[in-house]
Design an enzyme around this catalytic site. Structure first.
Site, PDB file in Angstrom:
ATOM      1  N   ARG A   1       3.567  -0.230  -5.002  1.00  0.00           N
ATOM      2  CA  ARG A   1       3.341  -0.826  -3.683  1.00  0.00           C
ATOM      3  C   ARG A   1       1.999  -1.535  -3.587  1.00  0.00           C
ATOM      4  O   ARG A   1       1.711  -2.198  -2.578  1.00  0.00           O
ATOM      5  CB  ARG A   1       3.420   0.255  -2.593  1.00  0.00           C
ATOM      6  CG  ARG A   1       4.717   1.038  -2.588  1.00  0.00           C
ATOM      7  CD  ARG A   1       4.685   2.109  -1.540  1.00  0.00           C
ATOM      8  NE  ARG A   1       4.805   1.532  -0.223  1.00  0.00           N
ATOM      9  CZ  ARG A   1       5.938   1.346   0.420  1.00  0.00           C
ATOM     10  NH1 ARG A   1       7.070   1.711  -0.135  1.00  0.00           N
ATOM     11  NH2 ARG A   1       5.964   0.811   1.610  1.00  0.00           N
TER      12      ARG A   1
ATOM     13  N   CYS B   1       0.851  -1.176   0.000  1.00  0.00           N
ATOM     14  CA  CYS B   1       0.000   0.000   0.000  1.00  0.00           C
ATOM     15  C   CYS B   1       0.897   1.239   0.000  1.00  0.00           C
ATOM     16  O   CYS B   1       1.943   1.269   0.636  1.00  0.00           O
ATOM     17  CB  CYS B   1      -0.938   0.088   1.195  1.00  0.00           C
ATOM     18  SG  CYS B   1      -2.083  -1.279   1.302  1.00  0.00           S
TER      19      CYS B   1
END
Ligand code: M6R
Length: 609
Positions: A27, A2
């Site tokens: 990510r 994330c």
């Protein structure tokens, strides 16, 4: 995993947040969202899919807010849905939060809040945070964060904003990364520096357990005792790395950057006489010479680099080496101790399992070194010493240039230890030094030759097979592991990679007429053995694609297709032999029309265990 970003300043920030998310998309990319204060709460937009979907959803949204926060998600708790995308809000819509990591005690917190009448709108662990903050809020979001943090277990970083304090962002981190960018009358908070590198190079790192308050004209860092002084440092990083530079994909660009990555990783560390100087290693030569054993801990592609490193360290330095995936090492009885060198290999410097394994070894008194590509990453801060690869930012989820640079880093260490332990003579070290110096040029020759186009042609012919077996021996084994991982992660085709000698103990049963078998058959002392294994699989109808050394015409008789590579010193051959396998995986995936830079279910940085 994330990516999170926050901004406070005076510029309209919708596009700044989106541009930051673009640089964090590696990510996680299963959904994304942002929240902008609008004077009456937040304007929130979330979308399932990658950022292109969020951008489309934002078309009609005013972009004049001068603060905001954004998120790009890799799902841990809760499916990939609109409701599970971040930001998350409390019921009144006054608190907006973006989170990276895992809140391990979310179930009990959720039950507690539900018993008080809170209605959740997502399945995520993260959503407890805005509800807890709303419950704790008494007019100051910083105080609310301070009250809530002791209630949270897990590893996380989050950024929060209250609608009635729209010019203030609060960030908190526990193990997961969070960095501050300090601009002129504006401040940024993000999971990684590239998110704001176009806007400012003045960066403040935060330590685990710290809270940070961002306002347009200043940053305050708090730890358990109160405010602490932290001065920004100017980072020397290349923002161009976030561009494809004319290549179709980041992965292809990064494959082509390998000669430079090797050249830079060598740098001036290797002296003409074969002496190797490793600044920042945290051990002087006398102490390094006394090292009794080496443990290497890593995950995925970095683990495969570690497996190659074992051959180099054992052969050149005569030192016993244990290599293990970090997720297992961390939970076994750790027998490392004083006198042992533990190398955590992690290109990102953030992989949760590798960090945990390094921590376990450090607690036992071993000297722990991070072999990483990211300056200032968590691994560098947790370790006693650092050995940097200098591969530049790698964006493609499938690691390529960092892998070969990691092997180069381990080769340098092997030469150094070899000299210190008298396993290598001065002349022997100088010869190996020449071989290492030749590698960047060798890789460049390969990439400029007709060979990559030939790999593309072979890959297109094999792309419709539903299973591949990879076989090799000695240093060819980790090359097979890595080649097979590349293929499975970007093409979703099941692969098995085996030491060729193990084939008869089971995997040979998988073969049927026409099954493709990729073999690493570069020149070396096991070449004839590999050829025997090739005969055995061909006798069972397999089609063989062999990676082989230019000029070795013998292999052509035994294979259906040959992927030629230039000759390298046999123990260094993994650095060149992996190139055709990276390209093979790449072209198979391209032929199948898949997104090689963002393969499904994966993320570049694995910050959860
Ligand atoms: O950042 P790290 O080197 O610690 O990452 C380790 C693995 O997650 C990584 O190598 C992963 O296997 C890659 N997707 C491989 O291409």
């Amino acid at each position: 995993m994330c990516g999170i970003i926050g901004y406070v300043g005076s510029r309209p920030c919708r596009d700044l947040v989106i541009s930051g998310l673009e640089r964090l998309e590696y990510r996680g990319y299963d959904s994304a969202g942002l929240a902008l204060p609008n004077g009456d709460g937040f304007t929130a937009v979330r979308a399932v899919g990658n950022l292109a979907k969020l951008k489309a959803a934002l078309e009609d949204v005013a972009g004049d807010a001068t603060s905001g926060l954004g998120h790009t998600r890799w799902a841990t708790h809760g499916r990939v849905t609109h409701d599970n995308a971040h930001p998350h809000f409390d019921q009144g819509g006054a608190v907006a939060v973006v989170v990276n990591g895992i809140i391990e005690n979310f179930s009990s917190l959720r039950r507690e809040l539900q018993a008080e009448g809170v209605v959740f709108s997502s399945e995520t662990d993260a959503e407890v945070i805005p509800h807890l903050l709303a419950r704790a809020y008494e007019g100051d979001i910083v105080e609310a964060v301070q009250k809530v943090l002791p209630q949270l277990d897990g590893h996380y970083a989050f950024v929060a904003m209250h609608a009635s304090e729209p010019q203030r962002l609060v960030g908190a981190r526990h193990e997961c990364p969070l960095v501050v960018g300090v601009g002129d009358g504006e401040t940024f908070l993000a999971s990684a520096i590239p998110a704001f590198l176009r806007e400012t190079r003045d960066v403040m790192n935060l330590e685990s357990g710290e809270i940070v308050i961002l306002e347009a004209d200043g940053v305050t860092v708090l730890n358990g005792q109160g405010p602490i002084k932290r001065t920004p440092e100017t980072v020397d990083m290349d923002d161009d790395a976030a561009e494809k530079a004319g290549f179709e994909t980041f992965m292809l660009k990064e494959i082509h950057e390998q000669p430079q990555a090797l050249y830079d990783t060598l740098g001036d560390r290797l002296r003409p006489d074969g002496n190797v100087v490793l600044d920042d290693f945290g051990l002087d030569d006398a102490a390094l010479a006394r090292t009794e054993r080496v443990h290497i801990v890593a995950c995925g592609t970095s683990y495969h680099a570690g497996l190659v490193g074992r051959y180099l360290l054992e052969d050149w330095a005569g030192i016993p080496v244990h290599v293990e995936v970090a997720s297992e090492y961390r939970y076994r009885t750790c027998l490392a101790g004083p006198g042992d060198l533990v190398i955590g290999i992690t290109q990102s410097g953030e992989t949760a399992d590798t960090l945990a394994a390094m921590r376990v070894a450090r607690e036992r008194g071993a000297h722990v070194v991070a072999l990483t590509n990211i300056m200032g990453s968590q691994a560098t801060r947790d370790a006693d010493g650092v050995l940097y690869t200098r591969a530049g930012l790698e964006i493609g989820v499938a690691a390529t240039k960092t892998h070969t640079a990691q092997i180069m880093g381990l080769a340098l260490l092997a030469v150094k230890l070899g000299r210190l332990r008298w396993a290598l003579s001065g002349a022997g070290a100088a010869d190996l030094g020449d071989e290492l110096r030749r590698l960047p040029e060798l890789l460049q020759q390969y990439l400029d030759s007709p060979h990559p186009a030939a790999v593309a042609e072979v890959a297109q012919r094999y792309a419709n097979h539903r299973f591949f077996l990879y076989l090799g021996r000695h240093v060819g084994v980790p090359v097979c592991f890595e080649g097979a991982l590349k293929l499975k992660e970007i093409s979703y085709i099941p692969t098995e990679a085996y030491a060729a000698g193990e084939m008869k103990h089971g995997p040979i049963a998988l073969l049927e007429e026409g099954s493709p078998v990729v073999t690493v058959a570069t020149d070396g002392h096991v070449f004839d053995k590999v050829v025997s294994n090739i005969q055995e699989v061909r006798a069972r109808g397999a089609r063989v694609v062999a990676v082989a050394t230019e000029g070795n015409e013998q292999i052509a008789e035994h294979s259906d297709d040959v992927l030629w590579v230039p000759r390298a010193q046999p123990l260094l051959s993994p650095i060149i032999a992996i190139l055709p396998l990276q390209l093979f995986a790449y072209h198979v995936a391209q032929t199948l029309g898949l997104n090689v830079d963002q393969p499904r279910n994966l993320a570049k940085t694995v910050t959860v265990e």
